[in-house]
Design a protein around this motif. Structure first.
Motif, PDB file in Angstrom:
ATOM      1  N   ILE A 281       2.508   4.015   1.412  1.00 48.25           N
ATOM      2  CA  ILE A 281       2.739   4.423   2.804  1.00 48.25           C
ATOM      3  C   ILE A 281       2.605   5.940   2.953  1.00 48.25           C
ATOM      4  O   ILE A 281       2.085   6.437   3.958  1.00 48.25           O
ATOM      5  CB  ILE A 281       4.126   3.944   3.289  1.00 48.25           C
ATOM      6  CG1 ILE A 281       4.208   2.410   3.211  1.00 48.25           C
ATOM      7  CG2 ILE A 281       4.415   4.414   4.722  1.00 48.25           C
ATOM      8  CD1 ILE A 281       5.604   1.837   3.368  1.00 48.25           C
TER       9      ILE A 281
ATOM     10  N   ALA B  86       0.867  -1.179   0.000  1.00 48.84           N
ATOM     11  CA  ALA B  86       0.000   0.000   0.000  1.00 48.84           C
ATOM     12  C   ALA B  86       0.902   1.227   0.000  1.00 48.84           C
ATOM     13  O   ALA B  86       2.055   1.156   0.427  1.00 48.84           O
ATOM     14  CB  ALA B  86      -0.890  -0.014   1.227  1.00 48.84           C
TER      15      ALA B  86
ATOM     16  N   GLU C  90      -0.650  -9.231  -0.795  1.00 44.55           N
ATOM     17  CA  GLU C  90      -2.095  -9.468  -0.622  1.00 44.55           C
ATOM     18  C   GLU C  90      -2.820  -9.454  -1.966  1.00 44.55           C
ATOM     19  O   GLU C  90      -3.698 -10.284  -2.217  1.00 44.55           O
ATOM     20  CB  GLU C  90      -2.672  -8.409   0.324  1.00 44.55           C
ATOM     21  CG  GLU C  90      -2.152  -8.597   1.741  1.00 44.55           C
ATOM     22  CD  GLU C  90      -2.514  -7.449   2.674  1.00 44.55           C
ATOM     23  OE1 GLU C  90      -2.233  -6.283   2.315  1.00 44.55           O
ATOM     24  OE2 GLU C  90      -3.074  -7.714   3.745  1.00 44.55           O
TER      25      GLU C  90
ATOM     26  N   GLY D 109       0.558  -4.983   0.850  1.00 51.75           N
ATOM     27  CA  GLY D 109      -0.576  -5.018  -0.069  1.00 51.75           C
ATOM     28  C   GLY D 109      -0.242  -5.661  -1.409  1.00 51.75           C
ATOM     29  O   GLY D 109      -1.131  -6.184  -2.085  1.00 51.75           O
TER      30      GLY D 109
ATOM     31  N   GLU E 240       4.173  -5.166   7.391  1.00 51.35           N
ATOM     32  CA  GLU E 240       3.395  -4.125   8.073  1.00 51.35           C
ATOM     33  C   GLU E 240       3.796  -3.941   9.536  1.00 51.35           C
ATOM     34  O   GLU E 240       3.727  -2.836  10.073  1.00 51.35           O
ATOM     35  CB  GLU E 240       1.893  -4.447   7.992  1.00 51.35           C
ATOM     36  CG  GLU E 240       1.280  -4.303   6.609  1.00 51.35           C
ATOM     37  CD  GLU E 240       1.372  -5.556   5.757  1.00 51.35           C
ATOM     38  OE1 GLU E 240       2.132  -6.479   6.111  1.00 51.35           O
ATOM     39  OE2 GLU E 240       0.690  -5.612   4.723  1.00 51.35           O
TER      40      GLU E 240
HETATM   41  N1  CAA Z   1       4.590   3.228  -0.431  1.00 48.19           N
HETATM   42  C1  CAA Z   1       4.995   4.411  -0.932  1.00 48.19           C
HETATM   43  N2  CAA Z   1       6.187   4.549  -1.552  1.00 48.19           N
HETATM   44  C2  CAA Z   1       6.981   3.454  -1.664  1.00 48.19           C
HETATM   45  C3  CAA Z   1       6.602   2.199  -1.157  1.00 48.19           C
HETATM   46  C4  CAA Z   1       5.333   2.113  -0.518  1.00 48.19           C
HETATM   47  N3  CAA Z   1       4.866   0.961  -0.031  1.00 48.19           N
HETATM   48  N4  CAA Z   1       7.578   1.323  -1.424  1.00 48.19           N
HETATM   49  C5  CAA Z   1       8.533   1.992  -2.061  1.00 48.19           C
HETATM   50  N5  CAA Z   1       8.181   3.282  -2.226  1.00 48.19           N
HETATM   51  C6  CAA Z   1       8.947   4.371  -2.865  1.00 48.19           C
HETATM   52  C7  CAA Z   1      10.066   4.837  -1.981  1.00 48.19           C
HETATM   53  O1  CAA Z   1       9.594   5.748  -1.012  1.00 48.19           O
HETATM   54  C8  CAA Z   1      10.988   5.478  -2.984  1.00 48.19           C
HETATM   55  O2  CAA Z   1      10.478   6.727  -3.332  1.00 48.19           O
HETATM   56  P1  CAA Z   1      11.464   8.040  -3.344  1.00 48.19           P
HETATM   57  O3  CAA Z   1      12.408   7.720  -4.474  1.00 48.19           O
HETATM   58  O4  CAA Z   1      10.541   9.158  -3.607  1.00 48.19           O
HETATM   59  O5  CAA Z   1      12.136   8.061  -2.025  1.00 48.19           O
HETATM   60  C9  CAA Z   1      10.825   4.578  -4.212  1.00 48.19           C
HETATM   61  O6  CAA Z   1       9.593   3.872  -4.028  1.00 48.19           O
HETATM   62  C10 CAA Z   1      11.917   3.542  -4.351  1.00 48.19           C
HETATM   63  O7  CAA Z   1      12.008   2.821  -3.111  1.00 48.19           O
HETATM   64  P2  CAA Z   1      13.369   2.622  -2.298  1.00 48.19           P
HETATM   65  O8  CAA Z   1      14.286   3.762  -2.541  1.00 48.19           O
HETATM   66  O9  CAA Z   1      13.014   2.316  -0.892  1.00 48.19           O
HETATM   67  O10 CAA Z   1      13.927   1.333  -3.050  1.00 48.19           O
HETATM   68  P3  CAA Z   1      14.869   0.190  -2.460  1.00 48.19           P
HETATM   69  O11 CAA Z   1      15.232  -0.650  -3.634  1.00 48.19           O
HETATM   70  O12 CAA Z   1      15.944   0.791  -1.630  1.00 48.19           O
HETATM   71  O13 CAA Z   1      13.928  -0.656  -1.458  1.00 48.19           O
HETATM   72  C11 CAA Z   1      11.918  -1.803  -0.743  1.00 48.19           C
HETATM   73  C12 CAA Z   1      12.850  -1.385  -1.927  1.00 48.19           C
HETATM   74  C13 CAA Z   1      12.655  -2.789   0.178  1.00 48.19           C
HETATM   75  C14 CAA Z   1      10.726  -2.490  -1.372  1.00 48.19           C
HETATM   76  C15 CAA Z   1      11.511  -0.550   0.058  1.00 48.19           C
HETATM   77  O14 CAA Z   1      11.031   0.423  -0.839  1.00 48.19           O
HETATM   78  C16 CAA Z   1      10.424  -0.809   1.086  1.00 48.19           C
HETATM   79  O15 CAA Z   1      10.697  -1.343   2.135  1.00 48.19           O
HETATM   80  N6  CAA Z   1       9.173  -0.401   0.763  1.00 48.19           N
HETATM   81  C17 CAA Z   1       8.058  -0.507   1.689  1.00 48.19           C
HETATM   82  C18 CAA Z   1       7.562  -1.920   1.802  1.00 48.19           C
HETATM   83  C19 CAA Z   1       6.429  -1.996   2.800  1.00 48.19           C
HETATM   84  O16 CAA Z   1       6.565  -1.731   3.955  1.00 48.19           O
HETATM   85  N7  CAA Z   1       5.239  -2.409   2.308  1.00 48.19           N
HETATM   86  C20 CAA Z   1       4.055  -2.556   3.127  1.00 48.19           C
HETATM   87  C21 CAA Z   1       3.222  -1.332   3.053  1.00 48.19           C
HETATM   88  S1  CAA Z   1       1.905  -1.334   4.242  1.00 48.19           S
HETATM   89  C22 CAA Z   1       0.656  -2.205   3.523  1.00 48.19           C
HETATM   90  O17 CAA Z   1       0.763  -2.725   2.445  1.00 48.19           O
HETATM   91  C23 CAA Z   1      -0.629  -2.284   4.308  1.00 48.19           C
HETATM   92  C24 CAA Z   1      -1.580  -3.328   3.858  1.00 48.19           C
HETATM   93  O18 CAA Z   1      -1.582  -4.438   4.333  1.00 48.19           O
HETATM   94  C25 CAA Z   1      -2.583  -3.024   2.860  1.00 48.19           C
END
Ligand code: CAA
Length: 263
Positions: free
Chosen positions: A71, A69, A116, A113, A136
């Motif tokens: 974030i 999702a 999911e 998500g 999460e």
């Molecule tokens: N939401 C919003 N933006 C996101 C994102 C997310 N879930 N995942 C990645 N991005 C964005 C980053 O913020 C970044 O944007 P900027 O360049 O503007 O900073 C861009 O995508 C590239 O990401 P990274 O620089 O972090 O890339 P990376 O290769 O270093 O890492 C990753 C990749 C490990 C996937 C890391 O991005 C990450 O941990 N993302 C979040 C994963 C996460 O926590 N997902 C769960 C979300 S909560 C949810 O889904 C609730 C539910 O159950 C419905």
């Protein structure tokens, strides 16, 4: 291609009878924002209604199916807004109620998500080094789009509990070994070829039989065994009222291979 009406997804028909939706927010690793999900639902609905599409592939990029999702969008959400809008409920209503079968083609990240969404599809294919997870817990929340329920049904409580409590990722190879993925592929190209091939096979069958098969298999997740078996038998009986049962069985008897289904 008719993709131009959308900003966050691409549409194509990679083979006869196959509709493909590609999540396309590369700068955010396909983070599932509300606008993206609205477009995805709209496209799914249109494919479901389009007679030239008989099976649907949902894909991401090589690097990310979807990193969860959005974030940034959720950061300032309040309880009252989440509760009153039933936040995330709209994610699953369209995809889990489609008539046509869906294949999730997962490469790279399928987190939160994203995992999911992949689990909502009827068939999950992935690359062997895909990265699944429900991280999460690291954000101070829990899965909110069915992750805790669907992961447990797919891989059992022991592994699902460990994954959800630690937030650690698991590979596509593990996803296949544990029964979450139907098949793994060595590369993104092979994955997309495999998904298209399977979708084409399904698209060659009676759409009525495909819909019935999908429906009874999905009911197995909801019903006790004896009720599920009864439901299956009723639907099986009902198909003897279809033209396609006559067409399919007559083709077998006559050794015809080029079958023209009525649906
Ligand atoms: N939401 C919003 N933006 C996101 C994102 C997310 N879930 N995942 C990645 N991005 C964005 C980053 O913020 C970044 O944007 P900027 O360049 O503007 O900073 C861009 O995508 C590239 O990401 P990274 O620089 O972090 O890339 P990376 O290769 O270093 O890492 C990753 C990749 C490990 C996937 C890391 O991005 C990450 O941990 N993302 C979040 C994963 C996460 O926590 N997902 C769960 C979300 S909560 C949810 O889904 C609730 C539910 O159950 C419905």
């Amino acid at each position: 291609s008719v993709s131009s009406q959308y900003e966050n997804i691409l549409l194509e028909q990679p083979a006869d009878g196959v509709g493909q939706i590609t999540l396309n927010r590369p700068k955010a690793l396909n983070a599932l924002s509300t606008p993206l999900f609205k477009e995805l639902n709209d496209a799914l609905q249109k494919f479901d209604e389009d007679p030239s599409v008989k099976a649907i592939i949902i894909a991401g990029s090589e690097k990310a199916f979807a990193a969860g999702a959005d974030i940034k969008e959720m950061k300032d959400l309040t309880f009252s807004k989440a509760y009153s809008s039933n936040f995330i409920q709209l994610w699953s209503t369209t995809i889990t109620n489609l008539n046509k079968p869906t294949i999730a083609a997962v490469s790279g990240y399928a987190l939160g998500g994203g995992c999911e969404l992949a689990m909502m599809a009827d068939i999950l294919y992935c690359t062997s080094n895909a990265k699944f997870g429900q991280p999460e817990i690291k954000l101070g929340v829990i899965p909110g789009a069915g992750g805790s329920q669907r992961l447990i049904r797919a891989i059992g409580k022991a592994k699902a509990m460990e994954i959800i409590l630690t937030g650690k990722t698991f590979s596509g190879e593990e996803a296949e070994q544990w029964g979450l993925a139907a098949k793994t592929f060595p590369s993104f190209e092979e994955l997309m070829k495999g998904a298209t091939g399977t979708a084409s096979i399904i698209a060659g069958y009676s759409m009525m039989a495909v819909k019935a098969a999908k429906e009874v298999v999905n009911q197995s997740q909801e019903l006790p065994l004896s009720e599920g078996i009864k439901f299956e038998r009723r639907v099986f009986h009902a198909l003897f009222g279809s033209q396609d049962q006559k067409i399919g069985m007559e083709a077998f008897a006559n050794k015809t291979t080029d079958i023209k289904w009525s649906h």
